[in-house]
Design a protein around this motif. Structure first.
Motif, PDB file in Angstrom:
ATOM      1  N   ASP B 226       0.800  -1.228   0.000  1.00  0.00           N
ATOM      2  CA  ASP B 226       0.000   0.000   0.000  1.00  0.00           C
ATOM      3  C   ASP B 226       0.832   1.276   0.000  1.00  0.00           C
ATOM      4  O   ASP B 226       0.484   2.277   0.623  1.00  0.00           O
ATOM      5  CB  ASP B 226      -0.996   0.020   1.173  1.00  0.00           C
ATOM      6  CG  ASP B 226      -2.142  -0.930   0.938  1.00  0.00           C
ATOM      7  OD1 ASP B 226      -2.540  -1.083  -0.234  1.00  0.00           O
ATOM      8  OD2 ASP B 226      -2.617  -1.547   1.909  1.00  0.00           O
ATOM      9  N   ARG B 227       1.922   1.189  -0.704  1.00  0.00           N
ATOM     10  CA  ARG B 227       2.788   2.353  -0.833  1.00  0.00           C
ATOM     11  C   ARG B 227       2.614   2.891  -2.240  1.00  0.00           C
ATOM     12  O   ARG B 227       2.737   2.136  -3.207  1.00  0.00           O
ATOM     13  CB  ARG B 227       4.191   1.819  -0.601  1.00  0.00           C
ATOM     14  CG  ARG B 227       5.279   2.562  -1.213  1.00  0.00           C
ATOM     15  CD  ARG B 227       6.140   2.811  -0.080  1.00  0.00           C
ATOM     16  NE  ARG B 227       6.104   4.166   0.247  1.00  0.00           N
ATOM     17  CZ  ARG B 227       7.240   4.866   0.228  1.00  0.00           C
ATOM     18  NH1 ARG B 227       8.347   4.313  -0.098  1.00  0.00           N
ATOM     19  NH2 ARG B 227       7.220   6.102   0.573  1.00  0.00           N
ATOM     20  N   THR B 229       3.856   5.114  -5.185  1.00  0.00           N
ATOM     21  CA  THR B 229       5.001   5.846  -5.735  1.00  0.00           C
ATOM     22  C   THR B 229       4.595   6.437  -7.077  1.00  0.00           C
ATOM     23  O   THR B 229       3.998   5.746  -7.903  1.00  0.00           O
ATOM     24  CB  THR B 229       6.217   4.919  -5.922  1.00  0.00           C
ATOM     25  OG1 THR B 229       6.502   4.294  -4.674  1.00  0.00           O
ATOM     26  CG2 THR B 229       7.435   5.694  -6.395  1.00  0.00           C
ATOM     27  N   PHE B 253      -4.491   6.876   2.583  1.00  0.00           N
ATOM     28  CA  PHE B 253      -3.094   7.276   2.397  1.00  0.00           C
ATOM     29  C   PHE B 253      -2.692   8.376   3.371  1.00  0.00           C
ATOM     30  O   PHE B 253      -3.486   9.271   3.674  1.00  0.00           O
ATOM     31  CB  PHE B 253      -2.871   7.783   0.969  1.00  0.00           C
ATOM     32  CG  PHE B 253      -2.916   6.711  -0.053  1.00  0.00           C
ATOM     33  CD1 PHE B 253      -1.845   5.826  -0.188  1.00  0.00           C
ATOM     34  CD2 PHE B 253      -4.022   6.543  -0.867  1.00  0.00           C
ATOM     35  CE1 PHE B 253      -1.880   4.813  -1.136  1.00  0.00           C
ATOM     36  CE2 PHE B 253      -4.066   5.540  -1.815  1.00  0.00           C
ATOM     37  CZ  PHE B 253      -2.998   4.663  -1.941  1.00  0.00           C
ATOM     38  N   LYS B 256       3.453   9.632   4.456  1.00  0.00           N
ATOM     39  CA  LYS B 256       4.585   8.705   4.390  1.00  0.00           C
ATOM     40  C   LYS B 256       4.320   7.555   3.417  1.00  0.00           C
ATOM     41  O   LYS B 256       5.245   6.868   2.992  1.00  0.00           O
ATOM     42  CB  LYS B 256       4.921   8.158   5.778  1.00  0.00           C
ATOM     43  CG  LYS B 256       4.045   7.016   6.227  1.00  0.00           C
ATOM     44  CD  LYS B 256       4.659   6.252   7.385  1.00  0.00           C
ATOM     45  CE  LYS B 256       3.773   5.099   7.853  1.00  0.00           C
ATOM     46  NZ  LYS B 256       3.073   4.364   6.831  1.00  0.00           N
ATOM     47  N   ASP B 257       3.058   7.360   3.054  1.00  0.00           N
ATOM     48  CA  ASP B 257       2.727   6.289   2.108  1.00  0.00           C
ATOM     49  C   ASP B 257       2.899   6.727   0.665  1.00  0.00           C
ATOM     50  O   ASP B 257       2.804   5.924  -0.238  1.00  0.00           O
ATOM     51  CB  ASP B 257       1.262   5.853   2.288  1.00  0.00           C
ATOM     52  CG  ASP B 257       0.983   5.393   3.694  1.00  0.00           C
ATOM     53  OD1 ASP B 257       1.851   4.727   4.277  1.00  0.00           O
ATOM     54  OD2 ASP B 257      -0.107   5.715   4.220  1.00  0.00           O
ATOM     55  N   ARG B 259       5.057   8.648  -2.277  1.00  0.00           N
ATOM     56  CA  ARG B 259       6.426   9.020  -2.646  1.00  0.00           C
ATOM     57  C   ARG B 259       6.397   9.540  -4.080  1.00  0.00           C
ATOM     58  O   ARG B 259       5.860   8.883  -4.968  1.00  0.00           O
ATOM     59  CB  ARG B 259       7.307   7.774  -2.555  1.00  0.00           C
ATOM     60  CG  ARG B 259       8.741   7.968  -2.979  1.00  0.00           C
ATOM     61  CD  ARG B 259       9.442   6.617  -2.892  1.00  0.00           C
ATOM     62  NE  ARG B 259      10.862   6.724  -3.153  1.00  0.00           N
ATOM     63  CZ  ARG B 259      11.680   5.674  -3.272  1.00  0.00           C
ATOM     64  NH1 ARG B 259      11.199   4.441  -3.117  1.00  0.00           N
ATOM     65  NH2 ARG B 259      12.948   5.848  -3.517  1.00  0.00           N
ATOM     66  N   ASP B 531      11.074  10.856  -0.676  1.00  0.00           N
ATOM     67  CA  ASP B 531      11.488  10.040   0.463  1.00  0.00           C
ATOM     68  C   ASP B 531      12.852  10.452   0.991  1.00  0.00           C
ATOM     69  O   ASP B 531      13.148  10.302   2.162  1.00  0.00           O
ATOM     70  CB  ASP B 531      11.590   8.565   0.045  1.00  0.00           C
ATOM     71  CG  ASP B 531      10.329   7.804   0.399  1.00  0.00           C
ATOM     72  OD1 ASP B 531       9.298   8.456   0.655  1.00  0.00           O
ATOM     73  OD2 ASP B 531      10.380   6.564   0.422  1.00  0.00           O
TER      74      ASP B 531
END
Lengths: 294, 795
Positions: B226-227, B229, B253, B256-257, B259, B531
């Motif tokens: 669940d990141r 980018t 979200f 930090k999730d 990027r 990041d």
């Protein structure tokens, strides 16, 4: 860039095969030479042919020669080749002058002069010049070869005398001793479509052949102005008479590229400057071919 | 209170000879770009799993969506997912949340995204997008900003009063006015009554496109943890992360999730600031977990569904005394801000604050209205509103000078704003080299010397115009930097400003290199990854040399302090006796001492007892303009300090015009800009050249044309003309003025946008000078000139 529509693609190796493919095709067909119009139109969904026939491998369509007073220009000859050709420079530098105004170097490296008159948009640069040269178009089809005079070539907006099963093989021009000029109205000095253009060829006996581009559904000859000038030596008053006839000869439109009024005004200016330059060039003076007059 | 008074950090000044700052250092990204090593988003290989997105667009400028049928598209070959507004009923926006990821109940401009298709190939996505059936109830679009503010006009955003926005916006509920910036200073009415001459007229400026060589492109991937980018071609990686996190917060979200990675960018000019199409890609990626999704705009989409420079109708009234003193300015700016103004409203705000131009004006009435229309969203474009209002303003100044019989240069010199003069919002003008800029520009074009053409068809004209501009930023927008040394004494710096071609990375290296005595070719400055790289608000507003430069300078000073501390610990020299030179620490009190940085910046220094001191030298820096505030009175604009400072300059041209065709050749163009200090003079000259050419293009060739239904007619370079190498001035004379900005890094202030602002009016003025024809609407094309000449001669 993506072409979303499906189509068949054929690349014949001989003229006969090309004609056979064309004559047997069902549905809409497009001939591809340089592709600078066809590919852009495919991408923009302006056309959606069922079949695209690429003639680049057909032998014999690439000749550029001058023999017995006749210039032979194959249908695959590009604008860049016209610009760089010694034959053209010697016998018909007006073609190089015109070619130098077409789009940008990258386009000119691929685009063909014959393709330009086959696309037959009103602003096509080759149209007025080939009209003024009295060029002859040579076609090959299932029933053999035939020729069409440039004056009969354009039949309407984006329409020509070519039938769907024919391939233009080449053009011929008998240039003789002449002076010529191609004057093109562009919105800037970079690549642009003509908003109006004037092609003039003056023969040694002061026969003036005058054609206009982008001011009617097709490039057009102006027989009335030609008659006025035939056999005469130009002076300011005569040029003024010719210029005064322009607005009666053309039927420009207003669109985002230019207004009808400006196109008319500029056609007058271009005819005036063009007649002077073409006549001077006949006499070996005047601005070098390729010099911008407007 | 001036910026200088409250500035807490004493910038490095010119007290010593500078080694790096002020030199034409070779660009540190030059080899990357010349060799092809530089990667742009479209160059990055995402492997065979990459999916492609296509957008279903509104064909109508204004319509209610009756229904959307995606069933055929979902069945098409290669289609992975189709999304509509129902999947993402979330608002977003930079300064005002008035946009949706996909249209909800209404479409408000031609080209607005209604649905998105994700497929295995680009072609399959485009094909399937054509199969989405949208039924519309077509409504009559509002295309004219002045019609949109009339009583009874249809409301494009009926819920305007519920929209979230920054506190310095003043929307008018139940109108199409999304923001109204007012300035009221002195007594304008009285001043006009007492003026010896008053000139009032209207100027119009159409919409423009940025035309960056690289279209917008984004690749987004939600991984199985669940990141999210997002690789973007952007000027604003951190702002994008923030807006993605905000808009997609309902999906869970957090910052930090999310990027954002932004490699090299092929030009921005404001068009890649904020968030436009990138939100579509980011949202679609959330529906196809594990697979990257690429959305790459075509050139046409680039024109009609990113940002456009807003059009404006400018009603201007200026009063003067017979001696030429300007006593009052009333400037009403009606902005065609488009269907969504989440970013464009701040352009309107910036223009309203500064619409007097670079003049000392005691009585001011400015009204800058941000008006919704059914045209594509307006947004930031190099110049940020200033190019637009300077066209009328600087045309007007020439006309007034002529009317009162004063030389236009002398008139401007008399009224030009200088240090300490009061600005429209009440604060004091920063130091500036305006008078020097005027004089040097006038000299460069032999002002006052009439020139005649040898060609009977042409005439020659000269013109001059002034410009000013302040960065338009939230009062707390900030910059940060990290700096670390490597074993050999080389340096890596991370920042989050963008290298847009302007040379930002090189300038950051020069600033750090100056403080640390390290040559620029030993410093690497990288493009951002949110990041890893520290915060930067955005690369806009011509502020990064100043703001990010200060953050880098502070990091370098912190690193230097740490270096001196190590030396002090080991050798006992007092910190204030130490200095850096030629990559060595040296000591004023002990000329025999010299310690190379490469000997200790990672491994430290061994002491006599065999133990070590020091360790890796790392540092950080940050900068926020703590002296600004946007808390002005909404009715008068007085009381705040919204702008950090102004950069000023002058533009002059000599042009030649064909009297029959109207064709214009710019024979010579001179542009003087007060850079405070040119950190890299070659790059400043590059900005002058590029900005001037871009500005000349807007006045000579470009404009967006819409039909009566609001459809853009020229979303291509066939009919939207930007200059080629044949269309630039014969000669450009860049003039760098350097009156230091007291709070700038080594005195520097930004110049990037400013260089195009004066171009449009200077052409208008020179055309008038040549022909006696005043053209009050942009662009000033050859056709417009020729027709004006014909009209003048009565034909």
């Amino acid at each position: 860039m993506v072409i979303a529509n499906e189509f068949d693609y054929r690349r014949p190796d001989t003229l006969g095969e090309a004609i056979q493919i064309l004559s047997e095709a069902s549905g809409s067909v497009r001939i591809l030479a340089g592709g600078t119009d066809v590919v852009a139109w495919l991408r923009d969904d302006v056309i959606a042919p069922d079949l695209v026939v690429d003639i680049k491998d057909v032998p014999g369509l690439h000749d550029l020669t001058f023999e017995d007073g006749t210039l032979h220009i194959g249908s695959l000859v590009t604008f860049t080749e016209l610009i760089e050709s010694d034959v053209i420079a010697e016998h018909a530098p007006l073609l190089a002058e015109m070619a130098g105004t077409v789009a940008s170097p990258g386009i000119r490296n691929r685009a063909t002069m014959v393709g330009n008159i086959c696309s037959a948009v009103p602003s096509c640069d080759a149209g007025p010049v080939l009209l003024a040269y009295n060029a002859t178009v040579h076609l090959a089809g299932p029933s053999g070869e035939r020729t069409v005079e440039m004056s009969d070539w354009f039949t309407g907006l984006r329409r020509t005398a070519r039938t769907d099963d024919e391939v233009v093989t080449h053009l011929t021009i008998d240039p003789g001793r002449h002076g010529g000029v191609y004057v093109k109205l562009m919105r800037y000095a970079g690549e642009d479509l003509a908003q109006a253009s004037v092609g003039i060829v003056v023969s040694a006996d002061h026969d003036y052949r005058i054609a206009f581009g982008a001011v009617a559904p097709t490039p057009i000859r102006s027989s009335r102005i030609e008659e006025l000038l035939r056999g005469k030596t130009l002076d300011e008053a005569l040029i003024g008479e010719a210029v005064a006839m322009v607005s009666g000869e053309i039927s420009p439109i207003t669109d985002i590229r230019a207004s009808a009024e400006y196109r008319t005004h500029m056609t007058e200016v271009m005819l005036k400057r063009g007649l002077v330059a073409a006549t001077e060039r006949l006499e070996g003076t005047g601005p070098a071919y390729g010099t911008r007059l407007v | 209170m001036t910026p200088t008074d409250t500035f807490l950090f004493e910038a490095e000044s010119g007290n010593k000879d500078l080694e790096s700052v002020g030199t034409p250092a070779v660009r540190i990204d030059g080899r990357d770009k010349i060799s092809g090593a530089a990667q742009f988003v479209d160059d990055i290989d995402f492997g065979p799993g990459l999916l492609h997105a296509a957008v279903v667009e509104s064909p109508h400028a204004y319509a209610r969506i009756v229904s959307i049928d995606t069933s055929e598209a979902e069945k098409a070959d290669g289609v992975v997912r189709v999304a509509t507004g129902k999947d993402f009923p979330y608002k977003f926006g930079m300064y005002m949340e008035d946009r949706y990821i996909f249209a909800q109940d209404y479409v408000r401009f031609v080209g607005e995204q209604v649905a998105g298709v994700v497929a295995r190939s680009h072609r399959e996505a485009v094909r399937a997008a054509k199969l989405v059936k949208v039924e519309y109830e077509v409504l009559t679009p509002l295309l004219d900003p002045k019609a949109a503010v009339e009583d009874g006009a249809e409301l494009i955003h009926p819920d305007l009063d519920e929209y979230t926005h920054v506190p310095w916006f003043f929307p008018k509920a139940n109108t199409n006015i999304a923001h109204w910036r007012k300035i009221r200073k002195g007594d304008t009415e009285k001043a006009f009554a007492e003026a010896d001459y008053v000139l009032e007229d209207t100027y119009t400026v159409p919409r423009y496109a940025h035309c960056a060589i690289e279209p917008h492109v984004t690749v987004s991937k939600l991984d199985f943890a669940d990141r999210l980018t997002v690789w973007t071609a952007s000027q604003s990686p951190h702002t994008q992360r923030h807006l993605f996190a905000e808009a997609l917060a309902p999906l869970g979200f957090t910052h930090k999730d999310v990027r954002v990675i932004t490699p090299y960018v092929g030009g921005g000019f404001g068009g890649k600031a904020g968030v436009s199409m990138e939100i579509i890609g980011a949202a679609l990626a959330t529906l196809v977990k594990g697979r990257p999704v690429k959305l790459r705009f075509t050139r046409e989409q680039e024109f009609y569904n990113t940002y456009q420079r807003q059009g404006v109708v400018a009603e201007l009234k200026v009063g003067v005394k017979s001696d030429g003193e300007i006593t009052a300015v009333e400037h009403k700016l009606y902005w065609d801000a488009g269907a969504y103004v989440e970013y464009g409203a701040n352009v309107v705000n910036a223009a309203g604050l500064s619409a007097t131009g670079p003049y000392r004006v005691p009585n001011i009435t400015n009204d800058s209205l941000c008006i919704y229309t059914n045209l594509p969203p307006g947004g930031p474009y190099r110049g940020f509103g200033y190019s637009e209002f300077h066209f009328g303003l600087e045309s007007h100044m020439d006309r007034i000078a002529e009317a009162i019989g004063m030389d236009p240069v002398e008139f401007r010199r008399k009224n030009a704003i200088i240090e300490g003069d009061e600005l429209a919002y009440g604060a004091a003008m920063n130091p500036s080299g305006m008078l020097e800029a005027i004089d040097r520009t006038a000299a460069a074009i032999d002002w006052g010397v009439e020139e005649e053409s040898d060609n009977p068809n042409t005439v020659i004209g000269k013109g001059i115009s002034l410009f000013w501009k302040a960065p338009a930023m939230p009062p707390n927008s900030s910059s940060a930097s990290f700096l670390k040394f490597n074993e050999d004494g080389s340096i890596n710096i991370t920042v989050s400003g963008m290298e847009l071609g302007q040379g930002y990375l090189t300038v950051m290296a020069q600033i750090a290199g100056e403080v640390l005595s390290v040559p620029v070719d030993k410093i690497r400055v990288e493009t951002p990854d949110t990041d890893r790289n520290p915060y930067e608000w955005q690369t806009v507003a011509s502020h990064v040399t100043w703001s990010s430069g200060l953050a880098v300078e502070k990091a370098a000073i912190e690193a230097r302090a740490k270096i001196f501390d190590v030396i002090h610990q080991v050798y006992g020299y007092e910190d204030d006796s130490l200095y850096l030179e030629d990559e060595k620490v040296k000591c004023k009190t002990d000329p025999s001492f010299a310690k190379s940085l490469s000997e200790f910046v990672i491994d430290g220094i061994q002491t006599e007892d065999g133990t070590w001191r020091g360790g890796p030298i790392v540092a950080s820096g940050k900068f926020m303009p703590e002296f600004t505030n946007a808390n002005s009175d909404p009715e008068t604009g007085q009381g705040g300090h919204p702008n950090v400072h102004y950069t000023v300059g002058a533009t002059g041209v000599i042009l030649e015009i064909d009297k029959e065709t109207g064709r214009i050749w710019v024979r010579k163009a001179a542009l003087a800009v007060d850079a405070g200090r040119a950190i890299n003079p070659d790059l400043v000259k590059g900005q002058i050249t590029g900005g001037l050419v871009q500005g000349l293009a807007t006045v000579l060739y470009e404009d967006m044309r819409f039909d009566d239904d609001g459809k853009l007619l020229n979303p291509n370079f066939t009919d939207y003309k930007i200059p080629t190498a044949f269309d630039i001035p014969d000669e450009i004379i860049p003039i760098i003025v350097e009156v230091p900005q007291p709070d700038g890094p080594f005195g520097a202030r930004g110049v990037g946008e400013h260089t195009m602002i004066g171009a449009a009016p200077v052409i208008a003025n020179a055309v008038y000078n040549a022909l006696g024809v005043r053209i009050k609407s942009m662009p000033i094309t050859q056709e417009k000139v020729a027709m004006a000449i014909l009209e003048q001669s009565g034909n």
